[in-house]
Design a protein around this motif. Structure first.
Motif, PDB file in Angstrom:
ATOM      1  N   ILE A 173       7.156 -16.150 -30.250  1.00  0.00           N
ATOM      2  CA  ILE A 173       7.591 -15.075 -29.689  1.00  0.00           C
ATOM      3  C   ILE A 173       8.082 -15.011 -28.061  1.00  0.00           C
ATOM      4  N   LEU A 174       7.584 -16.060 -27.574  1.00  0.00           N
ATOM      5  CA  LEU A 174       8.189 -16.304 -26.365  1.00  0.00           C
ATOM      6  C   LEU A 174       9.470 -16.687 -26.421  1.00  0.00           C
ATOM      7  N   GLN A 175       9.926 -17.800 -27.437  1.00  0.00           N
ATOM      8  CA  GLN A 175      11.298 -18.201 -27.443  1.00  0.00           C
ATOM      9  C   GLN A 175      12.281 -17.184 -28.528  1.00  0.00           C
ATOM     10  N   LEU A 176      11.990 -16.337 -28.955  1.00  0.00           N
ATOM     11  CA  LEU A 176      12.714 -15.462 -30.049  1.00  0.00           C
ATOM     12  C   LEU A 176      12.485 -14.144 -29.643  1.00  0.00           C
ATOM     13  N   GLY A 177      11.590 -13.686 -28.871  1.00  0.00           N
ATOM     14  CA  GLY A 177      11.170 -12.296 -28.541  1.00  0.00           C
ATOM     15  C   GLY A 177      12.341 -11.568 -28.164  1.00  0.00           C
ATOM     16  N   HIS A 178      13.234 -12.367 -27.331  1.00  0.00           N
ATOM     17  CA  HIS A 178      14.576 -11.667 -26.834  1.00  0.00           C
ATOM     18  C   HIS A 178      15.406 -11.175 -27.979  1.00  0.00           C
ATOM     19  N   GLN A 179      15.231 -11.590 -28.965  1.00  0.00           N
ATOM     20  CA  GLN A 179      16.386 -11.069 -30.092  1.00  0.00           C
ATOM     21  C   GLN A 179      15.677  -9.760 -30.569  1.00  0.00           C
ATOM     22  N   ASN A 180      14.683  -9.232 -30.260  1.00  0.00           N
ATOM     23  CA  ASN A 180      14.486  -7.968 -30.732  1.00  0.00           C
ATOM     24  C   ASN A 180      15.110  -6.781 -29.969  1.00  0.00           C
ATOM     25  N   LEU A 181      15.982  -6.027 -30.813  1.00  0.00           N
ATOM     26  CA  LEU A 181      16.926  -5.040 -30.218  1.00  0.00           C
ATOM     27  C   LEU A 181      16.320  -3.785 -30.255  1.00  0.00           C
ATOM     28  N   TYR A 182      15.282  -3.631 -30.706  1.00  0.00           N
ATOM     29  CA  TYR A 182      14.551  -2.346 -31.024  1.00  0.00           C
ATOM     30  C   TYR A 182      13.038  -2.413 -30.824  1.00  0.00           C
ATOM     31  N   PRO A 183      12.606  -2.795 -29.800  1.00  0.00           N
ATOM     32  CA  PRO A 183      11.254  -2.931 -29.197  1.00  0.00           C
ATOM     33  C   PRO A 183      10.300  -1.812 -29.364  1.00  0.00           C
ATOM     34  N   ASN A 184      10.979  -0.205 -29.747  1.00  0.00           N
ATOM     35  CA  ASN A 184      10.443   0.791 -29.974  1.00  0.00           C
ATOM     36  C   ASN A 184      10.038   0.623 -31.365  1.00  0.00           C
ATOM     37  N   LEU A 185      10.546   0.000 -32.188  1.00  0.00           N
ATOM     38  CA  LEU A 185      10.402   0.125 -33.705  1.00  0.00           C
ATOM     39  C   LEU A 185       9.872  -1.307 -34.279  1.00  0.00           C
ATOM     40  N   ILE A 186      10.187  -2.325 -33.685  1.00  0.00           N
ATOM     41  CA  ILE A 186       9.903  -3.719 -34.137  1.00  0.00           C
ATOM     42  C   ILE A 186       8.714  -4.207 -32.943  1.00  0.00           C
TER      43      ILE A 186
END
Length: 456
Positions: free
Chosen positions: A48-61
């Protein structure tokens, strides 16, 4: 049912805990969230720390942390495949199996409509109890499974499975040059995922047999016949999500690398990366470095430190840094690969052709030189060199490794403006990139993918 009346789906995902598997799951989650569906991704804290920034829709993902238990042979703090060396016995696979209790508890609480998984072959058993549907989401090319896992079901387990034993493909196999040129493509032992008495082919066969549908991160233009073959062999639907890659990399390239690359003229720099899991032998690493030195061109190499070495710098050939001066960078950490490939100074990519890197290369403008190491990478290489004709593979000697001369020759072969082969692969690469990036190409695949999920 009209689109507006369809209830939005809640999808949970539990990928194999390697960055090359987790990232594609996040990409497909973005594609689903873009269409209003919610996604719960179960991965370790470090991922999560390394790849969490790839989440473009934090309200849904939403990310849900799952712990990686300590098992024999697993280094303290190891949570992903990048934290361990590749070996015939994989302690991370044991830990992954032991995560099943926590994952099962989470999935019961989340109550998703569908669960995506790959190596967690025990998910379908829980699905039968909890009432959700299951999708085996394959981030490795479909051709690899068709070439290795399906034939493995036709042969006894007490003898090795190699191309030498197969004078003909299994019944109904689609005709393809990819299959029989290289015996390595049939070898399962190069992908270590042993868990006690369970071997890689058994795990994947169980994972595919137990799901409601198989999904592949690929497109029909590239692997249509192989996907149809998998569907016929497992007697279940095969969905295609398309490559599911970001249209443009998020953020900017790190300033120090942007500044260094900007010193060189357009299309003159060689970029090389072999993924975070590959640790070369020291002599292999040094031969690689000497090959880049021989080209006389600027180069940026991002590879893990060799086996037994304390650092990248320690393993470099004697006098190497003094000889190459400022035209060479050798770095052992993580880099923004997509940003680097899109930099105007980069003209050639030397890759191991892992599935993620394969698509990164295809969507770039640089020439492609391939050095596969494992069976799936060999199959990917066959797709790019023989089917699409967009890349060239470095020749290897009898000992299975290439010389600095062969590496240098191949790189110059594709970068030379007067090279017939170089111009041919450049033309084909541009043609296929235009197809993959054409307006609506990826969106159409994802729209169809969602429709297929509703059919479950």
């Amino acid at each position: 049912m009209p689109e507006l009346q369809k209830p939005k789906l809640h999808i949970a995902m539990f990928p194999w805990i390697a960055m090359g598997h987790i990232a594609p799951f996040i990409h497909v989650a973005n594609g689903l969230a873009k269409r209003g569906h919610s996604v719960s991704i179960l991965i370790p804290r470090k991922a999560i720390l390394q790849l969490g920034h790839q989440n473009l829709y934090p309200n849904l993902i939403k990310f849900h942390t799952v712990s990686v238990p300590q098992v024999d042979g697993l280094p303290p703090g190891a949570e992903t495949a990048s934290d361990i060396d590749v070996s015939p016995f994989n302690p991370l696979a044991l830990a992954f199996q032991a995560m099943s209790t926590e994952v099962n508890t989470l999935l019961r609480c989340l109550k998703p409509d569908i669960v995506f998984y790959d190596f967690a072959h025990w998910i379908p058993k829980l699905a039968a109890e909890a009432g959700f549907k299951t999708v085996y989401y394959n981030v490795i090319c479909a051709s690899f499974w068709a070439i290795t896992i399906v034939p493995a079901r036709h042969f006894p387990k007490d003898r090795p499975l190699t191309g030498l034993e197969l004078s003909e493909p299994p019944k109904g196999y689609p005709s393809s040059r990819v299959v029989f040129r290289r015996h390595e493509a049939w070898t399962l032992s190069t992908l270590p995922l042993e868990c006690g008495d369970t071997t890689f082919d058994v795990v994947i066969t169980a994972a595919m047999q137990g799901c409601d549908a198989i999904a592949n991160r690929t497109c029909r233009e590239l692997e249509g016949p192989m996907c149809d073959y998998l569907s016929s062999q497992y007697n279940k639907p095969v969905f295609l999500s398309g490559p599911v890659l970001p249209e443009a990399p998020a953020g900017k390239l790190e300033e120090k690398w942007d500044t260094w690359l900007a010193k060189f003229k357009p299309k003159s720099v060689i970029y090389c990366a072999f993924g975070g899991q590959l640790n070369l032998q020291k002599d292999q690493f040094q031969e690689l470095m000497l090959g880049f030195e021989m080209t006389g061109l600027p180069f940026f190499v991002a590879v893990a430190k060799p086996k037994g070495a304390k650092s990248i710098e320690e393993a470099l050939p004697e006098g190497f840094l003094e000889r190459v001066g400022g035209r060479g960078v050798v770095y052992g950490g993580w880099v923004q690969q997509t940003h680097i490939l899109n930099h105007p100074s980069v003209g050639c990519t030397v890759s191991h052709c892992g599935s993620g890197s394969m698509w990164d290369c295809l969507l770039s403008d640089s020439q492609i030189v391939l050095v596969p190491f494992t069976a799936d990478q060999t199959v990917n290489t066959r797709l790019l060199t023989e089917e699409l004709k967009v890349a060239v593979e470095v020749e290897r000697g009898e000992m299975g490794w290439f010389s600095k001369e062969d590496l240098c020759k191949t790189i110059k072969f594709v970068m030379d403006e007067d090279s017939e082969v170089g111009n041919k692969v450049k033309y084909n690469h541009a043609k296929w990139k235009k197809t993959f990036t054409s307006p609506g190409f990826m969106d159409n695949y994802m729209d169809n993918f969602v429709e297929q999920l509703y059919q479950l």
